[in-house]
Motif scaffolding. Structure first.
Motif, PDB file in Angstrom:
ATOM      1  N   GLN A   1       0.701  -1.088  -0.038  1.00  0.00           N
ATOM      2  CA  GLN A   1       0.049   0.013   0.001  1.00  0.00           C
ATOM      3  C   GLN A   1       0.980   1.194  -0.058  1.00  0.00           C
ATOM      4  OE1 GLN A   1      -2.184  -1.169   3.527  1.00  0.00           O
ATOM      5  NE2 GLN A   1      -4.100  -1.544   2.264  1.00  0.00           N
ATOM      6  N   GLU A   2       2.091   1.362   0.583  1.00  0.00           N
ATOM      7  CA  GLU A   2       2.911   2.392   0.725  1.00  0.00           C
ATOM      8  C   GLU A   2       3.475   2.654  -0.621  1.00  0.00           C
ATOM      9  OE1 GLU A   2       5.286   1.372   4.036  1.00  0.00           O
ATOM     10  OE2 GLU A   2       4.237   2.123   5.668  1.00  0.00           O
ATOM     11  N   GLN A   3       3.413   1.768  -1.464  1.00  0.00           N
ATOM     12  CA  GLN A   3       4.057   1.804  -2.833  1.00  0.00           C
ATOM     13  C   GLN A   3       2.999   2.449  -3.754  1.00  0.00           C
ATOM     14  OE1 GLN A   3       6.264  -1.305  -4.323  1.00  0.00           O
ATOM     15  NE2 GLN A   3       6.383  -2.185  -2.258  1.00  0.00           N
ATOM     16  N   GLY A   4       1.505   2.643  -3.197  1.00  0.00           N
ATOM     17  CA  GLY A   4       0.582   3.225  -4.004  1.00  0.00           C
ATOM     18  C   GLY A   4      -0.428   2.138  -4.611  1.00  0.00           C
ATOM     19  N   TYR A   5      -0.219   1.049  -4.172  1.00  0.00           N
ATOM     20  CA  TYR A   5      -1.218   0.113  -4.694  1.00  0.00           C
ATOM     21  C   TYR A   5      -2.446  -0.148  -3.777  1.00  0.00           C
ATOM     22  CZ  TYR A   5       3.130  -1.580  -7.394  1.00  0.00           C
ATOM     23  OH  TYR A   5       4.080  -1.480  -8.235  1.00  0.00           O
ATOM     24  N   LYS A   6      -3.445  -0.280  -4.478  1.00  0.00           N
ATOM     25  CA  LYS A   6      -4.773  -0.904  -3.903  1.00  0.00           C
ATOM     26  C   LYS A   6      -4.720  -2.568  -3.852  1.00  0.00           C
ATOM     27  CE  LYS A   6      -7.439   2.862  -3.661  1.00  0.00           C
ATOM     28  NZ  LYS A   6      -7.966   3.424  -2.470  1.00  0.00           N
ATOM     29  N   VAL A   7      -4.721  -2.837  -2.450  1.00  0.00           N
ATOM     30  CA  VAL A   7      -4.560  -4.308  -2.422  1.00  0.00           C
ATOM     31  C   VAL A   7      -5.643  -5.102  -1.667  1.00  0.00           C
ATOM     32  CG1 VAL A   7      -2.954  -5.938  -1.156  1.00  0.00           C
ATOM     33  CG2 VAL A   7      -2.134  -3.599  -1.923  1.00  0.00           C
ATOM     34  N   ALA A   8      -5.890  -6.130  -2.102  1.00  0.00           N
ATOM     35  CA  ALA A   8      -6.751  -7.015  -1.565  1.00  0.00           C
ATOM     36  C   ALA A   8      -6.241  -8.183  -0.991  1.00  0.00           C
ATOM     37  CB  ALA A   8      -7.921  -7.550  -2.665  1.00  0.00           C
ATOM     38  N   MET A   9      -6.503  -8.673   0.090  1.00  0.00           N
ATOM     39  CA  MET A   9      -5.825  -9.879   1.078  1.00  0.00           C
ATOM     40  C   MET A   9      -6.923 -10.901   0.756  1.00  0.00           C
ATOM     41  SD  MET A   9      -3.466 -11.438   2.506  1.00  0.00           S
ATOM     42  CE  MET A   9      -3.318 -12.877   3.438  1.00  0.00           C
ATOM     43  N   VAL A  10      -6.538 -12.309   0.584  1.00  0.00           N
ATOM     44  CA  VAL A  10      -7.293 -13.406   0.499  1.00  0.00           C
ATOM     45  C   VAL A  10      -6.819 -14.307   1.642  1.00  0.00           C
ATOM     46  CG1 VAL A  10      -8.526 -15.191  -0.907  1.00  0.00           C
ATOM     47  CG2 VAL A  10      -7.893 -13.041  -1.685  1.00  0.00           C
ATOM     48  N   GLY A  11      -7.603 -14.830   2.430  1.00  0.00           N
ATOM     49  CA  GLY A  11      -7.052 -15.582   3.382  1.00  0.00           C
ATOM     50  C   GLY A  11      -8.247 -16.276   4.036  1.00  0.00           C
ATOM     51  N   ASP A  12      -7.940 -17.043   5.333  1.00  0.00           N
ATOM     52  CA  ASP A  12      -9.106 -17.632   5.967  1.00  0.00           C
ATOM     53  C   ASP A  12      -9.914 -17.190   6.926  1.00  0.00           C
ATOM     54  OD1 ASP A  12      -7.471 -17.598   8.284  1.00  0.00           O
ATOM     55  OD2 ASP A  12      -6.679 -19.726   8.098  1.00  0.00           O
ATOM     56  N   GLY A  13      -9.734 -15.936   7.111  1.00  0.00           N
ATOM     57  CA  GLY A  13     -10.613 -15.023   8.114  1.00  0.00           C
ATOM     58  C   GLY A  13     -10.126 -15.172   9.561  1.00  0.00           C
ATOM     59  N   VAL A  14      -9.360 -16.168  10.027  1.00  0.00           N
ATOM     60  CA  VAL A  14      -8.929 -16.443  11.271  1.00  0.00           C
ATOM     61  C   VAL A  14      -7.300 -16.102  11.412  1.00  0.00           C
ATOM     62  CG1 VAL A  14      -8.986 -18.161  13.025  1.00  0.00           C
ATOM     63  CG2 VAL A  14     -10.762 -18.288  11.497  1.00  0.00           C
ATOM     64  N   ASN A  15      -6.557 -16.746  10.888  1.00  0.00           N
ATOM     65  CA  ASN A  15      -5.182 -16.790  10.958  1.00  0.00           C
ATOM     66  C   ASN A  15      -4.630 -15.314  10.307  1.00  0.00           C
ATOM     67  OD1 ASN A  15      -4.813 -19.021  12.398  1.00  0.00           O
ATOM     68  ND2 ASN A  15      -4.679 -20.099  10.617  1.00  0.00           N
ATOM     69  N   ASP A  16      -5.598 -14.975   9.392  1.00  0.00           N
ATOM     70  CA  ASP A  16      -5.073 -13.822   8.543  1.00  0.00           C
ATOM     71  C   ASP A  16      -5.768 -12.532   9.034  1.00  0.00           C
ATOM     72  OD1 ASP A  16      -3.461 -15.564   7.088  1.00  0.00           O
ATOM     73  OD2 ASP A  16      -5.512 -16.294   5.990  1.00  0.00           O
ATOM     74  N   ALA A  17      -6.546 -12.393  10.066  1.00  0.00           N
ATOM     75  CA  ALA A  17      -7.388 -11.463  10.433  1.00  0.00           C
ATOM     76  C   ALA A  17      -6.801  -9.984  10.251  1.00  0.00           C
ATOM     77  CB  ALA A  17      -8.037 -11.717  11.917  1.00  0.00           C
ATOM     78  N   PRO A  18      -5.498  -9.877  10.748  1.00  0.00           N
ATOM     79  CA  PRO A  18      -4.856  -8.528  10.799  1.00  0.00           C
ATOM     80  C   PRO A  18      -4.633  -8.087   9.258  1.00  0.00           C
ATOM     81  CG  PRO A  18      -3.642  -9.744  12.348  1.00  0.00           C
ATOM     82  CD  PRO A  18      -4.734 -10.872  11.865  1.00  0.00           C
ATOM     83  N   ALA A  19      -4.070  -9.180   8.670  1.00  0.00           N
ATOM     84  CA  ALA A  19      -3.742  -8.646   7.162  1.00  0.00           C
ATOM     85  C   ALA A  19      -5.184  -8.225   6.457  1.00  0.00           C
ATOM     86  CB  ALA A  19      -3.005  -9.819   6.427  1.00  0.00           C
ATOM     87  N   LEU A  20      -6.186  -8.918   6.756  1.00  0.00           N
ATOM     88  CA  LEU A  20      -7.542  -8.690   6.041  1.00  0.00           C
ATOM     89  C   LEU A  20      -8.063  -7.308   6.597  1.00  0.00           C
ATOM     90  CD1 LEU A  20      -9.542 -12.235   6.694  1.00  0.00           C
ATOM     91  CD2 LEU A  20      -8.469 -11.384   4.280  1.00  0.00           C
ATOM     92  N   ILE A  21      -7.725  -6.939   7.952  1.00  0.00           N
ATOM     93  CA  ILE A  21      -8.195  -5.674   8.093  1.00  0.00           C
ATOM     94  C   ILE A  21      -7.197  -4.685   7.633  1.00  0.00           C
ATOM     95  CG2 ILE A  21      -8.306  -4.128  10.224  1.00  0.00           C
ATOM     96  CD1 ILE A  21      -9.025  -6.832  11.833  1.00  0.00           C
ATOM     97  N   GLN A  22      -5.865  -4.873   7.308  1.00  0.00           N
ATOM     98  CA  GLN A  22      -4.958  -3.802   6.714  1.00  0.00           C
ATOM     99  C   GLN A  22      -5.223  -3.759   5.228  1.00  0.00           C
ATOM    100  OE1 GLN A  22      -2.565  -2.038   8.198  1.00  0.00           O
ATOM    101  NE2 GLN A  22      -2.275  -1.214   6.052  1.00  0.00           N
TER     102      GLN A  22
END
Length: 755
Positions: free
Chosen positions: A632-653
């Motif tokens: 994101q700091e490089q100016g990209y719009k980013v989607a994160m795909v995960g299981d919603g449990v272990n990846d919760a912080p990344a999904l929120i970011q």
């Protein structure tokens, strides 16, 4: 009512028991937030006539909100908690009151009835009108009360026929809001009162036929529009109707038909072939195949056996099964899906907020332009009051911001329901708005791009045994082992439908492998240390071994006492769907990245195999969000795909958090979008739907604003010097047509091809 308390706030769903024009929604939301102390947010869904309010329970309550709405002219209600516990009664009871459920249909019937009655009285008004008689060169004999009949018939149309608009105008003015109803009431009221004046007070041409046809066309337009709106929201109702009203309850040896709403957790139900599964549960007897397409979007029937989960609303296709009920009410998968769809429909993308503001200012503009129109044509020209009033009425009618009010909600309704039918649950339309502009989709590797299980990836033939021979004899040795390598080899053997062979004189060799007699031949399976122990030449297999090892794969030897017969490599298997996913995303102009805790060798192999743009290896779970932030700091719009449990912080970011493979657990708090199936191809489907949705929203906004931009000046008489003016009744048709066009355009979204 859907009641939910989060920390110190409370979220309550109210049902609005009065028709609220789409262009009134934004103003009403702002009014409640500003006037009712303690209200944090308000979201009104015009398609379901529901309103979700988040408030501080210490500062206000449901009764105060209902009271405020009543002062504004809108009756509100809250369904009983018990109704929601009975969601499984087709969500027929739990989702809304009976009268609320049929509210749009009732409105449509009212508009139809008033249209037909107005039509009956408009015909004699036209025949009795001197202007019409003059235009068409005919004359109605004078009976001495022709004018009185004209006044009576016109009054019925102007007072009875236009009554829905007057009621709406009174509610709007009570709320301090100017909307379509106010404009229509001004147009009809001014024309009707002016006509009464020409009849009883002063001599001038009347407006009876113009006002009668105006009301007729306004009613007809709203009738057609309401039909379209009901069709748009009908898809959500189809989800509601998936639950059957009856269930087969097992009581000892008897099978009793009961209301689905009476089923309790722990009950046993019988589901015969061809019947719908009444409610969520686990299979406790029998085997079958179940069609889950209506819930997950999975087209192939899913096999079910004892211990497997079944979802309410799905269809049992083959065998009879018995299930133990595990969830009821709002805990069921279908209830959660419906609530998610409803909440998404009430959420506002930026384009909706823009349309709401435009609709508000358009109403003010219409009133100002209407006043200026009358002032100019009556005060600064010699054409007269009748012409000035005609143009003023035309401005009021043609500028009604109904199309703007419908432009976005109709697309939202179609889009969210279409997504749900394909196993994609949109929790917030803002995420859909962002998804069309994504630069990167970042996948968590394990269980998403790969199967998340150790499996056979390669079988290398080094002698006279074929691949199936190597696999069959290796499986015979591994059949009794619980080691992860053994499970992978057995799974591959079953997948290829190879018959498992008997092993004799099996013996484990600690730290090296195992041996046994298979098909009358002594067979060994193990590592390089075992081969050296057997004094077998590994030089011939060295290159193959190094190549497979460089890909992060685990390699085992299969040999006899005389020679090495082959190699079997195992790894976290890349899913076949992942290849299509990466190709499809790149075709859409989206870069693909991968996050994994695996070593760099394994990560690099998967990345190269799939053709990923970049990858992040040896990432600890807590560091995943920092990798997203780096992109994101490089100016990209980013989607994160995960299981919603272990990846919760990344999904929120991430700009868009996508939880994949949620199954029936759709209430993933950390994600804005939930994918029911564990199929990465749904990501490209989601982006395609996002692009299609936003295109439809833009088209509707361009049409609605463009229509008003052109129509208002023409209605005000700017083209009069060229002989072009618009009559009020035609303005009513044009206004209605503009609303119907945006609804039909929203319906076109159903034709989008996601595959």
């Amino acid at each position: 009512m859907k009641n939910k308390t989060v920390n110190s706030t409370k979220s309550v769903e109210f049902y609005i028991n009065e028709y609220m024009p789409p262009d009134c929604r934004c103003n009403m939301e702002d009014k409640i937030k500003n006037k009712v102390k303690g209200v944090i947010s308000v979201a009104i869904n015009p398609n379901t006539d529901s309103m979700n309010v988040v408030f501080e329970p210490t500062q206000t309550n449901e009764e105060e909100i209902i009271s405020f709405m009543k002062k504004c002219g809108y009756e509100c209600s809250i369904s009983e908690k018990e109704d929601h516990k009975k969601m499984e009664h087709g969500a027929h009871k739990g989702m809304k009151h009976k009268e609320h459920e049929n509210h749009h249909a009732m409105m449509m019937k009212e508009f139809r009835r008033k249209t037909l009655i107005s039509l009956i009285f408009t015909i004699p008004v036209l025949l009795l009108s001197p202007t019409i008689q003059k235009w068409f060169s005919f004359e109605i004999p004078y009976f001495g009360f022709n004018t009185l009949l004209l006044v009576v018939f016109s009054s019925i149309i102007a007072i009875y026929g236009a009554s829905p608009f007057y009621r709406g105008a009174i509610r709007s003015l009570k709320s301090g809001i100017l909307d379509m109803n106010v404009l229509v009431s001004l147009a009809v009221g001014s024309g009707y009162l002016y006509s009464l004046g020409t009849t009883f007070l002063f001599s001038a041409s009347d407006f009876y036929w113009e006002i009668s046809t105006l009301v007729l066309f306004l009613l007809f337009g709203h009738w057609m529009e309401m039909r379209a709106v009901i069709g748009a929201s009908g898809a959500l109702n189809e989800l509601v109707k998936l639950i059957p009203p009856k269930a087969n309850l097992v009581k000892g040896k008897d099978i009793v038909k009961v209301e689905t709403s009476e089923v309790q957790v722990g009950n046993t139900l019988l589901i015969r072939p061809g019947e719908k599964v009444p409610i969520d549960g686990n299979v406790i007897e029998g085997e079958t195949s179940i069609n889950e397409s209506m819930i997950t979007g999975e087209s192939k029937p899913v096999s079910k056996k004892v211990g497997d989960e079944v979802i309410g609303g799905t269809i049992n296709e083959s065998g009879s099964i018995k299930i133990k009920v595990e969830k009821v009410g709002e805990d069921t998968a279908l209830a959660q899906i419906i609530n998610l769809v409803k909440n998404a429909q009430a959420s506002k993308p930026k384009s909706q907020k823009l349309a709401d503001k435009a609709a508000h200012y358009l109403t003010l503009t219409a009133i100002i332009v209407g006043a200026l129109t009358f002032t100019y044509w009556y005060g600064f020209t010699a054409i007269g009051a009748v012409f000035a009033l005609t143009l003023t009425i035309t401005v009021f009618v043609i500028a009604c911001p109904h199309a703007l009010g419908l432009a976005i909600p109709m697309v939202t309704s179609i889009s969210t329901t279409l997504a749900a039918k394909n196993g994609m649950l949109i929790k917030d339309m803002k995420a859909m708005e962002i998804a069309k502009n994504l630069d990167y989709v970042v996948f968590d590797k394990t269980g998403t791009l790969t199967k998340g299980e150790f499996g056979v990836s390669d079988i290398v033939v080094l002698s006279d045994w074929k691949e199936d021979d190597i696999l069959r004899k290796a499986a015979a040795l591994e059949i009794n082992s619980e080691h992860v390598i053994a499970r992978g080899i057995i799974a591959k053997t079953k997948e290829k439908e190879i018959k498992l062979q008997r092993v004799d004189k099996f013996q484990g060799i600690p730290g090296k492998g195992a041996k046994g007699i298979v098909e009358q031949e002594e067979v060994y399976i193990g590592n390089e240390a075992l081969m050296k122990f057997l004094n077998l030449d590994t030089v011939k297999s060295k290159n193959k071994l190094e190549k497979l090892s460089s890909q992060g794969k685990t390699v085992v030897y299969v040999a006899t006492k005389k020679e090495i017969k082959g190699l079997i490599s195992l790894s976290d298997i890349i899913r076949e769907e992942s290849y299509d996913t990466v190709k499809s995303l790149r075709n859409l102009g989206v870069k693909v990245a991968m996050l994994t805790g695996d070593n760099k060798i394994t990560a690099q192999y998967v990345a190269n195999e799939l053709g990923l743009d970049t990858y992040f290896a040896e990432v600890f779970p807590g560091d995943k969000s920092s990798k997203i932030k780096g992109l994101q700091e490089q100016g990209y719009k980013v989607a994160m795909v995960g299981d919603g449990v272990n990846d919760a912080p990344a999904l929120i970011q991430a700009d868009v958090g996508i939880a994949i493979g949620a199954g029936t657990d759709v209430a993933v708090e950390s994600a804005e979008i939930v994918l029911v199936k564990n199929d990465p191809r749904d990501i490209s489907h989601l982006i395609k739907l996002s692009k299609g949705t936003m295109n439809k929203m833009k088209q509707n906004l361009v049409w609605a604003t463009g229509y008003n931009t052109l129509a208002i000046p023409i209605a005000a008489g700017i083209l009069y010097p060229y002989g072009i003016t618009i009559q009020p009744e035609y303005a009513a048709l044009i206004m209605a047509a503009s609303s119907i066009i945006v609804v039909i355009n929203a319906f076109m979204l159903k034709n989008i091809k996601l595959d």
